[in-house]
Motif scaffolding. Sequence first.
Motif, PDB file in Angstrom:
ATOM      1  N   PRO A 182      40.641  48.685  32.726  1.00 60.72           N
ATOM      2  CA  PRO A 182      40.753  50.050  32.116  1.00 60.72           C
ATOM      3  C   PRO A 182      39.569  50.672  31.363  1.00 60.72           C
ATOM      4  O   PRO A 182      38.689  50.051  30.912  1.00 60.72           O
ATOM      5  CB  PRO A 182      41.789  49.619  31.170  1.00 60.72           C
ATOM      6  CG  PRO A 182      42.445  48.579  31.668  1.00 60.72           C
ATOM      7  CD  PRO A 182      41.558  47.847  32.332  1.00 60.72           C
ATOM      8  N   LYS A 183      39.201  51.861  31.312  1.00 59.67           N
ATOM      9  CA  LYS A 183      38.008  52.481  31.102  1.00 59.67           C
ATOM     10  C   LYS A 183      37.759  52.560  29.575  1.00 59.67           C
ATOM     11  O   LYS A 183      36.555  52.539  28.804  1.00 59.67           O
ATOM     12  CB  LYS A 183      37.891  53.825  31.649  1.00 59.67           C
ATOM     13  CG  LYS A 183      37.788  54.041  33.116  1.00 59.67           C
ATOM     14  CD  LYS A 183      36.643  53.046  33.687  1.00 59.67           C
ATOM     15  CE  LYS A 183      36.706  53.153  35.406  1.00 59.67           C
ATOM     16  NZ  LYS A 183      35.949  52.440  35.999  1.00 59.67           N
TER      17      LYS A 183
ATOM     18  N   SER B 166      47.716  48.114  35.171  1.00 55.25           N
ATOM     19  CA  SER B 166      46.603  48.745  34.466  1.00 55.25           C
ATOM     20  C   SER B 166      45.286  48.300  34.891  1.00 55.25           C
ATOM     21  O   SER B 166      44.414  49.112  34.915  1.00 55.25           O
ATOM     22  CB  SER B 166      46.674  48.443  33.142  1.00 55.25           C
ATOM     23  OG  SER B 166      46.726  46.868  32.787  1.00 55.25           O
ATOM     24  N   PHE B 167      45.423  47.143  35.724  1.00 63.46           N
ATOM     25  CA  PHE B 167      44.181  46.763  36.601  1.00 63.46           C
ATOM     26  C   PHE B 167      44.197  47.549  37.781  1.00 63.46           C
ATOM     27  O   PHE B 167      45.236  47.401  38.795  1.00 63.46           O
ATOM     28  CB  PHE B 167      44.128  45.312  36.883  1.00 63.46           C
ATOM     29  CG  PHE B 167      42.844  44.791  37.465  1.00 63.46           C
ATOM     30  CD1 PHE B 167      41.663  44.854  36.786  1.00 63.46           C
ATOM     31  CD2 PHE B 167      43.028  44.288  38.904  1.00 63.46           C
ATOM     32  CE1 PHE B 167      40.743  44.321  37.776  1.00 63.46           C
ATOM     33  CE2 PHE B 167      41.915  43.796  39.471  1.00 63.46           C
ATOM     34  CZ  PHE B 167      40.629  43.487  39.094  1.00 63.46           C
TER      35      PHE B 167
ATOM     36  N   ILE C   2      41.449  38.724  32.888  1.00 61.65           N
ATOM     37  CA  ILE C   2      42.471  37.891  32.841  1.00 61.65           C
ATOM     38  C   ILE C   2      43.503  38.191  31.933  1.00 61.65           C
ATOM     39  O   ILE C   2      44.847  38.187  32.337  1.00 61.65           O
ATOM     40  CB  ILE C   2      41.818  36.373  32.088  1.00 61.65           C
ATOM     41  CG1 ILE C   2      40.839  35.510  33.264  1.00 61.65           C
ATOM     42  CG2 ILE C   2      42.779  35.562  31.929  1.00 61.65           C
ATOM     43  CD1 ILE C   2      40.112  34.775  32.439  1.00 61.65           C
ATOM     44  N   GLU C   3      43.219  38.932  30.693  1.00 62.38           N
ATOM     45  CA  GLU C   3      44.288  39.268  29.695  1.00 62.38           C
ATOM     46  C   GLU C   3      45.166  40.600  30.314  1.00 62.38           C
ATOM     47  O   GLU C   3      46.379  40.483  30.264  1.00 62.38           O
ATOM     48  CB  GLU C   3      43.627  39.624  28.429  1.00 62.38           C
ATOM     49  CG  GLU C   3      42.876  38.386  27.676  1.00 62.38           C
ATOM     50  CD  GLU C   3      42.051  38.831  26.470  1.00 62.38           C
ATOM     51  OE1 GLU C   3      41.826  40.219  26.470  1.00 62.38           O
ATOM     52  OE2 GLU C   3      41.605  38.066  25.833  1.00 62.38           O
ATOM     53  N   THR C   4      44.414  41.310  31.152  1.00 60.89           N
ATOM     54  CA  THR C   4      45.014  42.541  31.719  1.00 60.89           C
ATOM     55  C   THR C   4      45.831  42.255  32.838  1.00 60.89           C
ATOM     56  O   THR C   4      47.226  42.658  32.704  1.00 60.89           O
ATOM     57  CB  THR C   4      43.849  43.381  32.082  1.00 60.89           C
ATOM     58  OG1 THR C   4      43.170  43.701  31.193  1.00 60.89           O
ATOM     59  CG2 THR C   4      44.548  44.659  32.792  1.00 60.89           C
TER      60      THR C   4
ATOM     61  N   ILE D 211      44.565  37.664  42.163  1.00 67.65           N
ATOM     62  CA  ILE D 211      45.346  38.884  42.553  1.00 67.65           C
ATOM     63  C   ILE D 211      46.379  38.521  43.420  1.00 67.65           C
ATOM     64  O   ILE D 211      47.384  39.368  43.673  1.00 67.65           O
ATOM     65  CB  ILE D 211      44.153  39.980  43.271  1.00 67.65           C
ATOM     66  CG1 ILE D 211      44.931  41.348  43.079  1.00 67.65           C
ATOM     67  CG2 ILE D 211      43.750  39.405  44.589  1.00 67.65           C
ATOM     68  CD1 ILE D 211      45.098  41.974  41.932  1.00 67.65           C
ATOM     69  N   ALA D 212      46.146  37.346  44.010  1.00 68.06           N
ATOM     70  CA  ALA D 212      47.209  37.067  45.173  1.00 68.06           C
ATOM     71  C   ALA D 212      48.523  37.040  44.733  1.00 68.06           C
ATOM     72  O   ALA D 212      49.595  37.404  45.369  1.00 68.06           O
ATOM     73  CB  ALA D 212      46.680  35.566  45.627  1.00 68.06           C
TER      74      ALA D 212
END
Length: 690
Positions: free
Chosen positions: A43-44, A292-293, A513-515, A573-574
């Motif tokens: 996120p930006k 959000s990622f 990681i948190e996202t 991501i998997a």
Amino acid sequence: MKFGKAVVKARVPIVIVSLLLAALSVLGMLGTRINYDMLTYLPKDMETSVGQQVLLDDFGKGAFSFVLVEDMPDKDVSALKEKLAQVDHVESVIWYDSFADISVPKELLPDELYNAFNSGDTTMLAVFFDTSTSADETMEAISDIRSIAGKQCFISGMSALVTDLKELCEKEEPIYVAIAVVLACAAMMLLLDGWLVPFVFLACIGISILVNLGTNYFMGEISYITKALSAVLQLAVTMDYSIFLWHSYNEQRETHDDPREAMAVAIHETLTSVVGSSVTTVAGFIALCFMSFTLGSDLGIVMAKGVVFGVIGCVTTLPALILLLNKPLQRTRHKSLIPRMDRLSGFICKRFWVFLILFALLVTPAYYGYSKTNDEVYYDMGQCLPEDLPFVKANEKLSEDFNVSSTLMLLVDADTPAKQVKEMAGEMEKVDGVAYVLGLDSLLGDRIPEEIIPDSVKNTLQSDNWKLLLVNSEYHAASDAVNRQIDTLNGILKRYDPDGMLIGEAPCMKDMIETTDHDFDVVNAVSIVAIFLIILLVEKSLTLPFILIAVIELAIFINLGLPHYLGQSLPFIAPICISTIQLGATVDYAILMTTRYKSERKKGADKRTAVNTALTASIPSILVSGLGLFAATFGVAVYSDIDIISSMCMLMARGAIVSMLCVIFFLPALLLLCDRIVCATTLDLRKIRK
């Protein structure tokens, strides 16, 4: 029927337009930029993302790399530094001669300065670029630096990673498609009833894939993961639609003398079933857009678009090709190799209680492994690359020679007094795992007056608004140790400057990681709810959605739980993507069988006969679909040297087989067990009493 007749009438123009669209799509595909930097999908508004933009705006610095040089005299290193500074988009190069004349003995330098640039026979240069980490210009600059420095040079940093990743992907991606096509074609030749028909299917699907990839041009750019997987995934999940049309067409030929009439009816029937089947798959991909990622929306939009184009191609281009090639297609038909399934169906229905017990026994260990696998994923993108890549070797050397595994950057308000900055740096150097902190104030020490520092160096480490410090850590990015270290460093930084920012690869990884931890729960919930509602509407039942999703979720738990028991670590991501993709792509197997079961019950069959008939009729279609998905992805999984691609394809291949087996063995048992409540809670079965 009007649509089907229109397609049949316009079959020649449809083929011509399809080929023209495919040709135009190649141009769009070539014009679509590929992004190899996973961190750009954060996120930006995160502090790390804001800090990276500040670094670019205030300092003119985007990317940052260490260049390690072995066994090179100081005068040659100094000359190399000047050459590197001339490379396009290199903003500045810092070495120890940036602070002191090369004639000054290194031993007279402050310890921090000496240790920062020297370790035995290896010396290190810090290179800043005026473009972002994954910009095309930065990757070109990395390649230029390698060619200038030669074999004595090792380049670390995210820009080196994305440069190597790009080269590897460009080499491997055409082979992915070739492997998927060959294995899918082989599977269809064995499982279908014609030798030529797989090639017609692949021609139609290939056009849909090209159109999908070409329309990515309007997205501006896509990730390398999306590019690598989209063609293979689209081939795998839309192959069923072509099989539906082919089977329907051959059934209609038995009652229609004119092939064109048979095809018009087949299009009408296929359109209804294919749209119903594709909705769950599209829903699974759209669920990824809730991450959000934003890598999730990148993959989700492209794949949802691919399924839609696959459906359109199935009811337009494919019928046109089949009619144009009807004679050779009919001459090359053969008997399907799939045997009758009535004996297997009878055994499953007769011993259904065995499968109920097995279902109940598998739930706990499968879910336990699944939850543990989610905790054991890795986030360091360097781990997904082969060990012989230049970036991997450079990182190993940086760690061995300088005890540096990751580099963080501090942005501190320019008005912060030098004394406080030195105190802060000193406090940070006492934190476990911090090798040293480099900044203008900490490097000057007592022996180097500020007046003799060149303006170029001052401008590199200080702007009108910010002071820049580098923190070299002994801990690898994305490790628990570095994440704890970041929390400690952030605490120290905020005491000295509440508006200060800690940025760089490791802090970005921590944010990622948190996202993604949060995203995993969101995407799972969205996909389950969306597909639950679709099944609810399709089957008009309150209980069938629970039963069908329970079967596929068990398959997902087994598939994603196995890595824990096998001692494997997956890229982060998997699990997020696979749980959603497997649910959306394979719940169709369960819907197919359940729809037939309902049809038999409405005709008056008792529950055992209805389930037996549904199972016998559904197994061939489920086998073709599951083995087709397996064939299209397994070969890529075995071949790829990029662990993200390999892991995701292996999970998809195994997931197809596990879902197929769960539907064949567990769903009939659950339908037999829950028949009474299913009938009571299903709109068009409520009048059934037996």
